[in-house]
Design a protein around this motif. Sequence first.
Motif, PDB file in Angstrom:
ATOM      1  N   SER A  65       0.863  -1.192   0.000  1.00 51.59           N
ATOM      2  CA  SER A  65       0.000   0.000   0.000  1.00 51.59           C
ATOM      3  C   SER A  65       0.895   1.235   0.000  1.00 51.59           C
ATOM      4  O   SER A  65       2.083   1.148   0.341  1.00 51.59           O
ATOM      5  CB  SER A  65      -0.907   0.033   1.238  1.00 51.59           C
ATOM      6  N   ALA A  66       0.320   2.367  -0.348  1.00 54.91           N
ATOM      7  CA  ALA A  66       1.081   3.612  -0.240  1.00 54.91           C
ATOM      8  C   ALA A  66       1.302   3.951   1.229  1.00 54.91           C
ATOM      9  O   ALA A  66       2.323   4.550   1.583  1.00 54.91           O
ATOM     10  CB  ALA A  66       0.342   4.748  -0.936  1.00 54.91           C
ATOM     11  N   THR A  67       0.351   3.582   2.074  1.00 54.91           N
ATOM     12  CA  THR A  67       0.532   3.809   3.513  1.00 54.91           C
ATOM     13  C   THR A  67       1.816   3.136   3.978  1.00 54.91           C
ATOM     14  O   THR A  67       2.652   3.754   4.651  1.00 54.91           O
ATOM     15  CB  THR A  67      -0.677   3.236   4.294  1.00 54.91           C
ATOM     16  N   THR A  91      -5.960  16.038   3.348  1.00 55.01           N
ATOM     17  CA  THR A  91      -5.491  14.796   2.754  1.00 55.01           C
ATOM     18  C   THR A  91      -6.203  13.621   3.405  1.00 55.01           C
ATOM     19  O   THR A  91      -6.958  13.788   4.364  1.00 55.01           O
ATOM     20  CB  THR A  91      -3.960  14.669   2.935  1.00 55.01           C
ATOM     21  N   PHE A  92      -5.923  12.450   2.895  1.00 55.64           N
ATOM     22  CA  PHE A  92      -6.422  11.225   3.516  1.00 55.64           C
ATOM     23  C   PHE A  92      -5.581  10.934   4.761  1.00 55.64           C
ATOM     24  O   PHE A  92      -4.399  11.269   4.815  1.00 55.64           O
ATOM     25  CB  PHE A  92      -6.343  10.071   2.514  1.00 55.64           C
ATOM     26  N   ALA A  94      -4.017   8.530   5.883  1.00 54.64           N
ATOM     27  CA  ALA A  94      -2.768   7.755   5.745  1.00 54.64           C
ATOM     28  C   ALA A  94      -1.539   8.656   5.788  1.00 54.64           C
ATOM     29  O   ALA A  94      -0.503   8.280   6.359  1.00 54.64           O
ATOM     30  CB  ALA A  94      -2.788   6.974   4.429  1.00 54.64           C
ATOM     31  N   THR A  95      -1.634   9.850   5.181  1.00 51.89           N
ATOM     32  CA  THR A  95      -0.488  10.750   5.107  1.00 51.89           C
ATOM     33  C   THR A  95       0.067  11.045   6.500  1.00 51.89           C
ATOM     34  O   THR A  95       1.290  11.086   6.687  1.00 51.89           O
ATOM     35  CB  THR A  95      -0.906  12.092   4.458  1.00 51.89           C
ATOM     36  N   VAL A 140       1.591  16.718  -0.372  1.00 48.21           N
ATOM     37  CA  VAL A 140       0.643  15.793  -1.017  1.00 48.21           C
ATOM     38  C   VAL A 140       0.217  16.424  -2.344  1.00 48.21           C
ATOM     39  O   VAL A 140      -0.218  17.574  -2.352  1.00 48.21           O
ATOM     40  CB  VAL A 140      -0.615  15.614  -0.136  1.00 48.21           C
ATOM     41  N   ASP A 166       4.041  12.582  -1.013  1.00 45.53           N
ATOM     42  CA  ASP A 166       2.887  11.698  -1.053  1.00 45.53           C
ATOM     43  C   ASP A 166       2.284  11.860  -2.450  1.00 45.53           C
ATOM     44  O   ASP A 166       1.541  12.804  -2.722  1.00 45.53           O
ATOM     45  CB  ASP A 166       1.880  12.067   0.037  1.00 45.53           C
ATOM     46  N   ALA A 168       0.379   9.648  -3.937  1.00 39.87           N
ATOM     47  CA  ALA A 168      -0.673   8.626  -4.041  1.00 39.87           C
ATOM     48  C   ALA A 168      -1.654   8.933  -5.173  1.00 39.87           C
ATOM     49  O   ALA A 168      -2.197   8.028  -5.801  1.00 39.87           O
ATOM     50  CB  ALA A 168      -1.416   8.502  -2.716  1.00 39.87           C
ATOM     51  N   HIS A 169      -1.880  10.235  -5.435  1.00 44.56           N
ATOM     52  CA  HIS A 169      -2.847  10.635  -6.471  1.00 44.56           C
ATOM     53  C   HIS A 169      -2.164  10.995  -7.786  1.00 44.56           C
ATOM     54  O   HIS A 169      -2.855  11.397  -8.724  1.00 44.56           O
ATOM     55  CB  HIS A 169      -3.617  11.884  -6.022  1.00 44.56           C
ATOM     56  N   SER A 190       0.224   5.208  -4.923  1.00 40.97           N
ATOM     57  CA  SER A 190      -0.780   4.249  -4.465  1.00 40.97           C
ATOM     58  C   SER A 190      -1.433   3.547  -5.656  1.00 40.97           C
ATOM     59  O   SER A 190      -1.743   4.177  -6.666  1.00 40.97           O
ATOM     60  CB  SER A 190      -1.874   4.969  -3.670  1.00 40.97           C
ATOM     61  N   LYS A 195      -7.388   4.308  -7.684  1.00 43.29           N
ATOM     62  CA  LYS A 195      -6.316   5.191  -8.132  1.00 43.29           C
ATOM     63  C   LYS A 195      -6.088   5.111  -9.649  1.00 43.29           C
ATOM     64  O   LYS A 195      -6.738   4.332 -10.346  1.00 43.29           O
ATOM     65  CB  LYS A 195      -5.032   4.864  -7.362  1.00 43.29           C
ATOM     66  N   GLY A 202      -1.967  -1.741  -3.224  1.00 42.80           N
ATOM     67  CA  GLY A 202      -0.538  -1.766  -3.534  1.00 42.80           C
ATOM     68  C   GLY A 202       0.043  -0.371  -3.555  1.00 42.80           C
ATOM     69  O   GLY A 202      -0.693   0.620  -3.517  1.00 42.80           O
ATOM     70  N   TYR A 337     -11.340  16.386   0.952  1.00 40.41           N
ATOM     71  CA  TYR A 337     -11.454  15.496   2.087  1.00 40.41           C
ATOM     72  C   TYR A 337     -12.030  16.264   3.259  1.00 40.41           C
ATOM     73  O   TYR A 337     -11.937  17.483   3.290  1.00 40.41           O
ATOM     74  CB  TYR A 337     -10.051  15.017   2.520  1.00 40.41           C
TER      75      TYR A 337
HETATM   76  C1  PLP Z   1      -3.271  11.287  -0.333  1.00 40.26           C
HETATM   77  C2  PLP Z   1      -3.188   9.836   0.018  1.00 40.26           C
HETATM   78  N1  PLP Z   1      -2.067   9.381   0.587  1.00 40.26           N
HETATM   79  C3  PLP Z   1      -1.922   8.074   0.909  1.00 40.26           C
HETATM   80  C4  PLP Z   1      -2.924   7.169   0.670  1.00 40.26           C
HETATM   81  C5  PLP Z   1      -2.733   5.747   1.064  1.00 40.26           C
HETATM   82  O1  PLP Z   1      -2.818   4.898  -0.026  1.00 40.26           O
HETATM   83  P1  PLP Z   1      -3.059   3.336   0.164  1.00 40.26           P
HETATM   84  O2  PLP Z   1      -4.519   3.108   0.226  1.00 40.26           O
HETATM   85  O3  PLP Z   1      -2.420   2.717  -1.055  1.00 40.26           O
HETATM   86  O4  PLP Z   1      -2.359   2.937   1.419  1.00 40.26           O
HETATM   87  C6  PLP Z   1      -4.108   7.599   0.078  1.00 40.26           C
HETATM   88  C7  PLP Z   1      -5.183   6.630  -0.183  1.00 40.26           C
HETATM   89  O5  PLP Z   1      -6.252   6.873  -0.622  1.00 40.26           O
HETATM   90  C8  PLP Z   1      -4.247   8.967  -0.251  1.00 40.26           C
HETATM   91  O6  PLP Z   1      -5.385   9.430  -0.805  1.00 40.26           O
END
Ligand code: PLP
Length: 397
Positions: A65-67, A91-92, A94-95, A140, A166, A168-169, A190, A195, A202, A337
Amino acid sequence: MMNRNTEETAPSFIPFARPSLGPEERDLVIRVLESGWLTSGRYAEEFEKAFQEYLGVPFARAVNSATAGLHLSLEALGIQPDTWVITSPYTFTATAEVLRYLGAHPLFVDIEPQTLNLDPRGVEEALERSGKPISAILPVHLAGRMCSMEPLTDLSRRFGIPLVEDAAHAFPVYQRGKAAGTFGNAGVFSFYATKTITTGEGGMVVTPSEKIAERVSMMRLHGIDRKAWDRYTSNRRQAWEYDVVAAGYKYNLSDLCAALGLEQLKKADSFLRRRKEIAAFYFEQLADQDYLLLPEKTPEHAWHLFILQLLPDALTLDRNAFADALLARGIGTSVHYKPLHMMTYYRNLYGYKPEDFPVSLRTYQHCLSLPIYPGLRDVEAERVVEAVRAVGRQARR
Ligand SMILES: Cc1ncc(COP(=O)(O)O)c(C=O)c1O
């Protein structure tokens, strides 16, 4: 637009997101199933190599995952407990959560109203005046709109503080020919199901540093000093021997997922073309709707999300009611968000109030994301536009 087929009738519901998977992905996944090796192996390695080549970076490391990728990148950079990492509240989760894994804290800096990304002037001010031990900058690229990287990389250099993107997007998107994710010490992508390319779940870490790449490789698989693939498939004697040199994590990407990634990567350019085409259509069709604030029209955008804002003074409906009205017309939308400083966990921990980050608050209250994905057909994009215009007509003050 492309994909016009007058015979087509639009389905009754248009989802907000939908992955674009074809027979290529199916066939390669079946090959992996038949290969007898499901977890990280030759396909994960091939995916890393292909990703490296696509972006022209020295090192790419696949993770689940990106996380996980953000966590491992920051861990590899040695981010210490009780330090602060500058990032966006918009942001989400996870960041910021990965900072807490390491005992570090997010130092939120408000966003720019046009880009919805970290405001570099706020970053500079935090570096100069926060008085806190700052250990990294974590911008991000929201919605796929690239941050202005020059001031951020300058600040990272000037203050000797690492930069992790980050991204991810933000796959793929470029600023002056340089890809998002490749500006700092590490960049993380991500491949979550919604995505721009997907492996189901992943992510990928890219870095110019061999040291970071090696640390990520080791820590993504239990801190073991050798690849599990070696361990089980090599036919050398005593192949079971391995050593554990750190308390690592279980963050490796399986071959099943990597197979999806290999095929999706081949389609990344055509996917981007289609998302750009849909964005251009929305711009053209919604430009005259004066109760809407459209996103900035810029080539520095991967168009993972198309986030518009409703101007409250021009409408009798608030954002949620507007989204409900679109849903009643069969259009799925979303909100990106609710800012992190408004979430219970961060509020309780740091005592934030909603107005502490006013641009984030205002954007959250009025934003709405429209469907934008390669599989969205022309008739569907037309229906989205018609629905927005119809709701706008009814709700216009
Ligand atoms: C800005 C951002 N960073 C990180 C993530 C984490 O990605 P992942 O779901 O692959 O862990 C997301 C997931 O939606 C995200 O939107």
